[in-house]
Every structure is written in C-alpha cells, then in structure tokens.
Design a protein around this motif. Structure first.
Motif, mmCIF file in Angstrom:
data_model
loop_
_atom_site.group_PDB
_atom_site.id
_atom_site.type_symbol
_atom_site.label_atom_id
_atom_site.label_comp_id
_atom_site.label_asym_id
_atom_site.label_seq_id
_atom_site.Cartn_x
_atom_site.Cartn_y
_atom_site.Cartn_z
ATOM 1 N N GLU A 113 0.866 -1.185 0.000
ATOM 2 C CA GLU A 113 0.000 0.000 0.000
ATOM 3 C C GLU A 113 0.898 1.230 0.000
ATOM 4 N N ILE A 114 0.690 2.105 -0.957
ATOM 5 C CA ILE A 114 1.526 3.294 -1.115
ATOM 6 C C ILE A 114 0.672 4.530 -0.892
ATOM 7 N N GLY A 115 1.085 5.365 0.041
ATOM 8 C CA GLY A 115 0.371 6.596 0.308
ATOM 9 C C GLY A 115 0.744 7.676 -0.694
ATOM 10 N N VAL A 116 -0.259 8.354 -1.216
ATOM 11 C CA VAL A 116 -0.042 9.480 -2.120
ATOM 12 C C VAL A 116 -0.028 10.752 -1.273
ATOM 13 N N PRO A 117 1.112 11.423 -1.143
ATOM 14 C CA PRO A 117 1.189 12.597 -0.268
ATOM 15 C C PRO A 117 0.166 13.679 -0.637
ATOM 16 N N PHE A 118 -0.426 14.243 0.408
ATOM 17 C CA PHE A 118 -1.451 15.275 0.232
ATOM 18 C C PHE A 118 -1.309 16.281 1.363
ATOM 19 N N THR A 119 -1.652 17.527 1.093
ATOM 20 C CA THR A 119 -1.440 18.598 2.064
ATOM 21 C C THR A 119 -2.438 18.586 3.215
ATOM 22 N N ASP A 120 -3.566 17.871 3.067
ATOM 23 C CA ASP A 120 -4.597 17.895 4.106
ATOM 24 C C ASP A 120 -5.107 16.484 4.384
ATOM 25 N N PRO A 121 -4.239 15.630 4.940
ATOM 26 C CA PRO A 121 -4.595 14.210 5.140
ATOM 27 C C PRO A 121 -5.403 13.987 6.412
ATOM 28 N N MET A 122 -6.721 14.162 6.312
ATOM 29 C CA MET A 122 -7.555 14.243 7.512
ATOM 30 C C MET A 122 -7.660 12.936 8.281
ATOM 31 N N ALA A 123 -7.416 11.786 7.655
ATOM 32 C CA ALA A 123 -7.541 10.507 8.365
ATOM 33 C C ALA A 123 -6.235 10.051 8.979
ATOM 34 N N ASP A 124 -5.160 10.788 8.720
ATOM 35 C CA ASP A 124 -3.834 10.341 9.134
ATOM 36 C C ASP A 124 -3.357 11.036 10.396
ATOM 37 N N GLY A 125 -2.656 10.258 11.227
ATOM 38 C CA GLY A 125 -2.077 10.794 12.440
ATOM 39 C C GLY A 125 -0.788 11.548 12.171
ATOM 40 N N PRO A 126 -0.161 12.061 13.231
ATOM 41 C CA PRO A 126 1.021 12.906 13.061
ATOM 42 C C PRO A 126 2.159 12.246 12.294
ATOM 43 N N SER A 127 2.403 10.963 12.520
ATOM 44 C CA SER A 127 3.534 10.299 11.866
ATOM 45 C C SER A 127 3.367 10.277 10.353
ATOM 46 N N ILE A 128 2.182 9.897 9.899
ATOM 47 C CA ILE A 128 1.958 9.814 8.460
ATOM 48 C C ILE A 128 1.800 11.212 7.861
ATOM 49 N N GLN A 129 1.279 12.159 8.631
ATOM 50 C CA GLN A 129 1.269 13.550 8.162
ATOM 51 C C GLN A 129 2.694 14.033 7.887
ATOM 52 N N ARG A 130 3.592 13.742 8.800
ATOM 53 C CA ARG A 130 4.987 14.166 8.591
ATOM 54 C C ARG A 130 5.615 13.440 7.401
ATOM 55 N N ALA A 131 5.268 12.162 7.242
ATOM 56 C CA ALA A 131 5.775 11.417 6.081
ATOM 57 C C ALA A 131 5.292 12.053 4.784
ATOM 58 N N GLY A 132 4.030 12.475 4.767
ATOM 59 C CA GLY A 132 3.494 13.144 3.595
ATOM 60 C C GLY A 132 4.197 14.457 3.315
ATOM 61 N N GLN A 133 4.512 15.182 4.371
ATOM 62 C CA GLN A 133 5.247 16.443 4.197
ATOM 63 C C GLN A 133 6.640 16.193 3.643
ATOM 64 N N ARG A 134 7.295 15.127 4.130
ATOM 65 C CA ARG A 134 8.617 14.795 3.585
ATOM 66 C C ARG A 134 8.502 14.407 2.110
ATOM 67 N N GLY A 135 7.450 13.626 1.791
ATOM 68 C CA GLY A 135 7.252 13.224 0.407
ATOM 69 C C GLY A 135 7.011 14.412 -0.502
ATOM 70 N N LEU A 136 6.178 15.350 -0.059
ATOM 71 C CA LEU A 136 5.914 16.538 -0.855
ATOM 72 C C LEU A 136 7.182 17.375 -1.026
ATOM 73 N N LYS A 137 7.947 17.494 0.038
ATOM 74 C CA LYS A 137 9.206 18.244 -0.032
ATOM 75 C C LYS A 137 10.169 17.590 -1.007
ATOM 76 N N ALA A 138 10.102 16.255 -1.112
ATOM 77 C CA ALA A 138 10.983 15.524 -2.034
ATOM 78 C C ALA A 138 10.484 15.559 -3.474
ATOM 79 N N GLY A 139 9.322 16.195 -3.690
ATOM 80 C CA GLY A 139 8.842 16.375 -5.048
ATOM 81 C C GLY A 139 7.723 15.454 -5.476
ATOM 82 N N ALA A 140 7.065 14.800 -4.532
ATOM 83 C CA ALA A 140 5.997 13.869 -4.894
ATOM 84 C C ALA A 140 4.828 14.597 -5.547
ATOM 85 N N THR A 141 4.363 14.042 -6.651
ATOM 86 C CA THR A 141 3.162 14.481 -7.353
ATOM 87 C C THR A 141 2.400 13.225 -7.759
ATOM 88 N N VAL A 142 1.192 13.377 -8.242
ATOM 89 C CA VAL A 142 0.457 12.206 -8.716
ATOM 90 C C VAL A 142 1.201 11.537 -9.873
#
Length: 277
Positions: A49-78
């Motif tokens: 299961e691969i999470g697609v980083p998003f700026t407003d991940p309402m179902a995710d806790g702090p750990s996965i929110q931070r992972a999404g922020q790292r992914g976005l910072k690394a250039g993740a797009t659809v």
C-alpha cells in the motif's frame, strides 16, 4: 483473478493471514522510497500500500502527516507516484499494489485519466479515504473499466444498516479500521476484533484486513489470525523517520531498518496460525 484476489487466495491456501504494509511515496526521497518498495516482497509483504502525499490528510495521524510532508518536499506528485509504481513493476510483477490517498489530487489530475494511468502503471486497487459510497459513482465506473479494485474502510462505528451500502461499492478486500480516530494514535482493542470481524463476515465473502493501531509483530499476528490480513503503516513510518539525519535525509540505516521490521512482522504472521492449531 486480480492480483489482489490471487494473493489473498494464496495466503488462505497456505493457512495464514496476509501482510499489508503502508509507506508514503517519496518518503524521504524517491530513490530510498523505491529501494524500500522493491525490498518488501522478499521481506514477506503480500500487498503493498503506497500513500499518495497530500497537504490535508484528515484521516492520518502525526507520523503519516509528517511522512506526507517529507514526500511533498521531495517532489511527490500524482504523476511522480505513478512513475514510482512503474519503476517498481519493472522488477516486481506479482505483488499487488494499492494506492491510498485523498480525492482532491485525483480530481485535479482528472478521474478518468487517473484510473487509466494508474492501471497502466501497474496499480491494482485504490483506497480513497474521503469518497464515501454515496459518491462512489464519481470514481467507480472509471476504476471498474480499468480493472482497479475500490477498497473501502469500515469502522467500528459502521452499523449493520449501512454495511450493505458500503460493501456494495467494495471490491478487492475490506479494510477494517480497528480503532475510532486517526492512524497511529493508539492500539486496537483486540478483545473486540473477533466478534466484529465475525459480524462483518456474515455480510461478505471478501477478504478482511485489519489496520489502524497495529504496531508490533504480536499485534499483527493476532489481527491476521482473527481476519484475513493485517495492515501495518505508522509503525514502519516511525521506524523510517527514526533513521533519518538531522536534515530529514536517509541514512545507511533507513532501508535495512524498515525491511528488517517488515520481515519480523511477516514471520510472526506466518507462525501465528500454526501456533494456534
């Protein structure tokens, strides 16, 4: 059969539950993310299961929110996530891949185009957290036309009157949320899992995987014994985060730490039903 159906049938034939793992795409960078993903099947993962980083991940806790922020910072797009799946498929043909995310990036990309491109990249299923069954007609026809399973979340608060509506829009497998609330914030109440899964099974023949709140090999083993599989996400994301340097970059420990943890989870799940027998 689809890759998802085939894998759950295989694990059932082997007398064990399936291990589903979640990690965020591009966390902490594309190269490290791809290296981990490529190592998951050998470590014992049944469904990736691969999470697609998003700026407003309402179902995710702090750990996965931070992972999404790292992914976005690394250039993740659809498109970047789909390219990541294509790169994984270059070396891994059999393990099912599920994208988990939110509707906004899919809508911006174009639903019809997204489903076609995801299937072409090698995606097998979608978990779109914020598209309820009542709005499934926005995605379902396009997913079905491209052979993509739409996997639904079912929570402890989902009553039996609503179950048929949710299950009617579900294919692949059912993701049973073992806690009320966001990911990674507390552990499941394992005493309540068996009756809850038994009640759910009265309404469906689809495999059920338990997620949210599963952190240890022991917890994963219990979940995969009670149901057809266990989903582990936050625990892996936390391990990955713990190996990063002060600037949030991968270190030599990042990939081995995550894959070693996955191997331990897989071993516990494979041993669980043998011990119970």
């Amino acid at each position: 059969m689809s890759r998802i159906a085939t894998r759950f049938a295989q694990s059932k034939a082997e007398g064990r539950g399936a291990l589903v793992t979640f990690l965020t795409a591009f966390d902490p960078d594309r190269a490290t993310s791809l290296e981990i993903l490529r190592g998951l099947p050998k470590a014992g993962v049944d469904v990736i299961e691969i999470g697609v980083p998003f700026t407003d991940p309402m179902a995710d806790g702090p750990s996965i929110q931070r992972a999404g922020q790292r992914g976005l910072k690394a250039g993740a797009t659809v498109p970047g996530v789909l390219d990541l799946v294509r790169a994984l498929r270059a070396t891994e043909a059999d393990t099912p891949v599920v994208l988990m995310g939110y509707y906004n990036p899919i809508l911006a990309y174009g639903v019809t185009r997204f489903c076609a491109d995801a299937a072409a990249a090698g995606v097998d299923g979608l978990i779109i957290v914020d598209v309820p069954p009542e709005e499934a007609d926005e995605v379902e026809p396009h997913a079905r036309a491209n052979g993509l399973d739409l996997i639904r979340l079912i929570a402890p608060t989902t009553d039996e009157a609503r179950l048929p509506r949710v299950l009617g829009a579900t294919t692949g497998f059912i993701y049973y949320v073992s806690i009320t609330g966001i990911t990674g914030t507390r552990s499941a109440d394992y005493a309540s899992l068996a009756p809850a899964i038994a009640a759910l099974k009265r309404h469906t023949d689809l495999p059920v995987a338990i997620g949210f709140g599963i952190r240890s090999p022991e917890q994963a083993a219990i979940a995969a014994t009670v149901a057809d599989g266990a989903v582990v996400g936050t625990a892996l994301v936390d391990t990955l985060a713990g190996t990063l340097d002060a600037d949030g970059r991968a270190t030599a420990a990042t990939v081995p730490a995550v894959l070693s943890q996955v191997a331990g989870l897989a071993q516990a799940i494979r041993a669980a039903r043998k011990q119970a027998a």
